[in-house]
Design a protein around this motif. Structure first.
Motif, short mmCIF file in Angstrom:
data_model
loop_
_atom_site.label_atom_id
_atom_site.label_comp_id
_atom_site.label_asym_id
_atom_site.label_seq_id
_atom_site.Cartn_x
_atom_site.Cartn_y
_atom_site.Cartn_z
N SER A 110 36.27 -16.48 17.74
CA SER A 110 36.98 -17.73 17.95
C SER A 110 38.45 -17.43 18.29
O SER A 110 38.92 -16.30 18.14
CB SER A 110 36.92 -18.61 16.70
N LYS A 111 39.17 -18.45 18.70
CA LYS A 111 40.59 -18.26 19.03
C LYS A 111 41.42 -17.88 17.82
O LYS A 111 42.52 -17.38 17.95
CB LYS A 111 41.15 -19.53 19.69
N ASP A 112 40.88 -18.09 16.62
CA ASP A 112 41.59 -17.77 15.39
C ASP A 112 41.36 -16.33 14.92
O ASP A 112 41.96 -15.89 13.95
CB ASP A 112 41.18 -18.72 14.27
N MET A 113 40.49 -15.61 15.61
CA MET A 113 40.16 -14.24 15.19
C MET A 113 40.99 -13.25 16.00
O MET A 113 41.14 -13.40 17.20
CB MET A 113 38.67 -13.99 15.36
N ARG A 114 41.54 -12.26 15.29
CA ARG A 114 42.37 -11.24 15.94
C ARG A 114 41.85 -9.85 15.59
O ARG A 114 41.62 -9.55 14.42
CB ARG A 114 43.81 -11.32 15.44
N VAL A 115 41.68 -9.03 16.60
CA VAL A 115 41.35 -7.62 16.38
C VAL A 115 42.65 -6.94 15.94
O VAL A 115 43.65 -6.98 16.64
CB VAL A 115 40.82 -6.96 17.66
N LEU A 116 42.64 -6.35 14.74
CA LEU A 116 43.83 -5.70 14.22
C LEU A 116 43.77 -4.18 14.41
O LEU A 116 44.79 -3.55 14.68
CB LEU A 116 44.05 -6.05 12.76
N LEU A 117 42.59 -3.61 14.24
CA LEU A 117 42.39 -2.17 14.42
C LEU A 117 40.96 -1.92 14.87
O LEU A 117 40.07 -2.71 14.56
CB LEU A 117 42.57 -1.41 13.09
N THR A 118 40.77 -0.82 15.56
CA THR A 118 39.42 -0.29 15.73
C THR A 118 39.45 1.14 15.21
O THR A 118 40.52 1.76 15.11
CB THR A 118 38.94 -0.30 17.19
N HIS A 119 38.30 1.64 14.84
CA HIS A 119 38.15 3.02 14.41
C HIS A 119 37.01 3.62 15.20
O HIS A 119 35.89 3.10 15.16
CB HIS A 119 37.76 3.11 12.92
#
Length: 99
Positions: free
Chosen positions: A84-93
C-alpha cells in the motif's frame, strides 16, 4: 507467523545488486508504526538478528538501505508485492553462501 506467496516474479534485481539466492525485504507499514523513528529502530533490531542468524548458519548477508524510490525497479517491487502507499521498504538483506 507465515509466508504467503504474493508474486511469481523473480524480484531480486529490484532489491539490490548482489547475485544472492534470497533477499529479505524489511518493510514498515507507516499506518501501524508508532512513528518513522521507531520503525527504523525496529528495522535495525531485525537487521542485527539477520546478521546473527546468518553468522550462526555460515551464510553471508549484507544490509542494503539505499533505494532510489524514483526508479522503475522500486515501483515494480511495490506493485508486484501489493504494498500500500503507507508501506515503505527500509532495508533489504541479500542472503547466500559466501564465495
Amino acid at each position: 507467523h507465515s509466508l504467503i506467496k504474493v508474486s511469481n516474479k523473480d524480484l531480486r534485481k529490484n532489491c539490490g545488486n548482489f547475485e544472492a539466492p534470497i533477499y529479505l525485504i524489511l518493510v514498515a507499514d507507516m499506518k501501524k508504526a508508532a512513528s518513522e523513528h521507531f520503525a527504523k529502530i525496529d528495522t535495525g533490531y531485525v537487521s542485527m538478528n539477520i546478521y546473527l542468524a546468518c553468522g550462526a548458519l555460515n551464510l553471508g548477508t549484507c544490509a542494503i538501505g539505499s533505494f532510489d524510490r524514483n526508479k522503475a525497479a522500486y515501483a515494480t517491487l511495490l506493485k508486484e508485492l501489493n504494498f500500500s502507499k503507507d508501506m515503505r521498504v527500509l532495508l533489504t538483506h541479500c542472503v547466500g553462501v559466501p564465495k
